[in-house]
Design a protein around this motif. Sequence first.
Motif, PDB file in Angstrom:
ATOM      1  N   LYS A  90      -0.959   5.159  -5.463  1.00  0.00           N
ATOM      2  CA  LYS A  90      -0.292   4.242  -6.387  1.00  0.00           C
ATOM      3  C   LYS A  90       0.279   3.020  -5.681  1.00  0.00           C
ATOM      4  O   LYS A  90       0.682   2.054  -6.329  1.00  0.00           O
ATOM      5  N   ARG A  91       0.295   3.031  -4.336  1.00  0.00           N
ATOM      6  CA  ARG A  91       0.825   1.881  -3.611  1.00  0.00           C
ATOM      7  C   ARG A  91      -0.180   0.744  -3.514  1.00  0.00           C
ATOM      8  O   ARG A  91       0.167  -0.407  -3.716  1.00  0.00           O
ATOM      9  N   GLU A 109      -3.951  -3.043   6.682  1.00  0.00           N
ATOM     10  CA  GLU A 109      -4.447  -1.747   6.234  1.00  0.00           C
ATOM     11  C   GLU A 109      -4.444  -1.631   4.717  1.00  0.00           C
ATOM     12  O   GLU A 109      -5.287  -0.948   4.143  1.00  0.00           O
ATOM     13  N   ARG A 110      -3.475  -2.290   4.091  1.00  0.00           N
ATOM     14  CA  ARG A 110      -3.311  -2.220   2.643  1.00  0.00           C
ATOM     15  C   ARG A 110      -3.297  -3.621   2.057  1.00  0.00           C
ATOM     16  O   ARG A 110      -2.647  -4.517   2.606  1.00  0.00           O
ATOM     17  N   LEU A 111      -3.981  -3.801   0.947  1.00  0.00           N
ATOM     18  CA  LEU A 111      -3.931  -5.077   0.260  1.00  0.00           C
ATOM     19  C   LEU A 111      -2.499  -5.413  -0.139  1.00  0.00           C
ATOM     20  O   LEU A 111      -2.122  -6.586  -0.227  1.00  0.00           O
ATOM     21  N   GLN A 112      -1.698  -4.410  -0.333  1.00  0.00           N
ATOM     22  CA  GLN A 112      -0.283  -4.581  -0.663  1.00  0.00           C
ATOM     23  C   GLN A 112       0.417  -5.522   0.324  1.00  0.00           C
ATOM     24  O   GLN A 112       1.322  -6.281  -0.048  1.00  0.00           O
ATOM     25  N   GLU A 113      -0.015  -5.512   1.575  1.00  0.00           N
ATOM     26  CA  GLU A 113       0.628  -6.350   2.597  1.00  0.00           C
ATOM     27  C   GLU A 113       0.479  -7.835   2.263  1.00  0.00           C
ATOM     28  O   GLU A 113       1.401  -8.628   2.505  1.00  0.00           O
ATOM     29  N   ALA A 114      -0.684  -8.226   1.725  1.00  0.00           N
ATOM     30  CA  ALA A 114      -0.885  -9.631   1.351  1.00  0.00           C
ATOM     31  C   ALA A 114      -0.036 -10.003   0.142  1.00  0.00           C
ATOM     32  O   ALA A 114       0.482 -11.121   0.045  1.00  0.00           O
ATOM     33  N   TYR A 115       0.116  -9.071  -0.782  1.00  0.00           N
ATOM     34  CA  TYR A 115       0.976  -9.314  -1.944  1.00  0.00           C
ATOM     35  C   TYR A 115       2.422  -9.498  -1.495  1.00  0.00           C
ATOM     36  O   TYR A 115       3.116 -10.425  -1.931  1.00  0.00           O
ATOM     37  N   ILE A 126      -1.020  -3.316  -7.453  1.00  0.00           N
ATOM     38  CA  ILE A 126      -1.789  -4.100  -6.487  1.00  0.00           C
ATOM     39  C   ILE A 126      -3.247  -4.044  -6.924  1.00  0.00           C
ATOM     40  O   ILE A 126      -3.896  -3.001  -6.813  1.00  0.00           O
ATOM     41  N   THR A 127      -3.756  -5.162  -7.448  1.00  0.00           N
ATOM     42  CA  THR A 127      -5.068  -5.160  -8.086  1.00  0.00           C
ATOM     43  C   THR A 127      -6.092  -5.964  -7.304  1.00  0.00           C
ATOM     44  O   THR A 127      -5.759  -6.840  -6.511  1.00  0.00           O
ATOM     45  N   VAL A 128      -7.347  -5.630  -7.537  1.00  0.00           N
ATOM     46  CA  VAL A 128      -8.491  -6.415  -7.071  1.00  0.00           C
ATOM     47  C   VAL A 128      -9.246  -6.898  -8.306  1.00  0.00           C
ATOM     48  O   VAL A 128      -9.209  -6.237  -9.340  1.00  0.00           O
ATOM     49  N   PRO A 129      -9.893  -8.077  -8.218  1.00  0.00           N
ATOM     50  CA  PRO A 129     -10.032  -8.926  -7.047  1.00  0.00           C
ATOM     51  C   PRO A 129      -8.747  -9.690  -6.754  1.00  0.00           C
ATOM     52  O   PRO A 129      -7.909  -9.892  -7.633  1.00  0.00           O
ATOM     53  N   ALA A 130      -8.639 -10.120  -5.499  1.00  0.00           N
ATOM     54  CA  ALA A 130      -7.510 -10.943  -5.080  1.00  0.00           C
ATOM     55  C   ALA A 130      -8.021 -11.981  -4.098  1.00  0.00           C
ATOM     56  O   ALA A 130      -8.832 -11.666  -3.226  1.00  0.00           O
ATOM     57  N   MET A 131      -7.547 -13.205  -4.258  1.00  0.00           N
ATOM     58  CA  MET A 131      -7.842 -14.252  -3.288  1.00  0.00           C
ATOM     59  C   MET A 131      -6.651 -14.364  -2.348  1.00  0.00           C
ATOM     60  O   MET A 131      -5.499 -14.494  -2.792  1.00  0.00           O
ATOM     61  N   VAL A 132      -6.937 -14.306  -1.036  1.00  0.00           N
ATOM     62  CA  VAL A 132      -5.897 -14.318  -0.018  1.00  0.00           C
ATOM     63  C   VAL A 132      -6.136 -15.492   0.925  1.00  0.00           C
ATOM     64  O   VAL A 132      -7.272 -15.739   1.340  1.00  0.00           O
TER      65      VAL A 132
END
Length: 323
Positions: A90-91, A109-115, A126-132
Amino acid sequence: MTATDDLKSTYVEAGGFDRDMNYVPDRITKEARRPEHGPTEGELWPVEPGRYRLIAAKACPWANRAIIVRGLLGLEDVVSLGMPGPTHDKRSWTFDLDPGGKDPVLGIERLQEAYFERFPDYPRGITVPAMVEIETGRLVTNDFPWITHDLSFEWREHHRPDAPDLWPAELREEMEQVMKRIFTEVNNGVYRCGFAGDQESYDAAYDRLFTALDWLEERLGERRYLMGDRITEADVRLFTTLARFDAVYHGHFKCNRNKLIEMPHLWGYARDLYSIPEFGDTIDFEQIKAHYYVVHSDINPTGIVPKGPDESLWHTPHDRDRF
């Protein structure tokens, strides 16, 4: 990676399922100008080759759209692609498929870090797709309908010479009506069935879904693609649901009036698109099944992933070129 018990998410909702459509409304536009269509409240970021990384899991239908559009437009060398693994807790989505479990460009390691780099207290999923943004590691946007729209319109100078026009001006008004019905009744309709919390909500969702699929079956009996003789974004948006229908939605989400392979026009249409590398190469049925059957633990508590259906059927001939 299987989520531990204390990190499992609950997906079934009491009553009917209502998708949260609140995304980061930022846009990447040519010269960071305010476009005519779309969200107006977000920040604007300039189109710049090599500046952004698209994070999109093959397992997710919403992210799958962005992978397909990026390929159709020839933007592979302009916007890089990072792909999380199919399962998550869920993270966050995680980069299980990369060496060391880290995205090789962003180093996370986690997309959460970019958020969290952009919004330390980000309150939603924390959803995909995401532009970083690569240099800063910050999330730019996760507003999936506008990500693909802007790849078509705002990045046009960087399209390959023979890239298709996925939003033909003369078709746009009708196309947007078609896409709206596809989103509400089909793309989201399967989730409305799968995440229904009571019989009445499920029955209503089921009827709505198959009413729309019958409409699409009839429409595709008269034309090769949704808007006629050329591929548009409408086809991209429908395809990602059809590709998952028999493998996941028919059983896991109880969308079982019939299978896709039992609707001849839709099935031929889906195989026609699948035969195009920019569509078919983005589909990984093992990742798709792992995502739904493992992550949705409240629907499938055993975590058992089905072996079928037979993927080879997708490679059988279609007759859609008769149109």
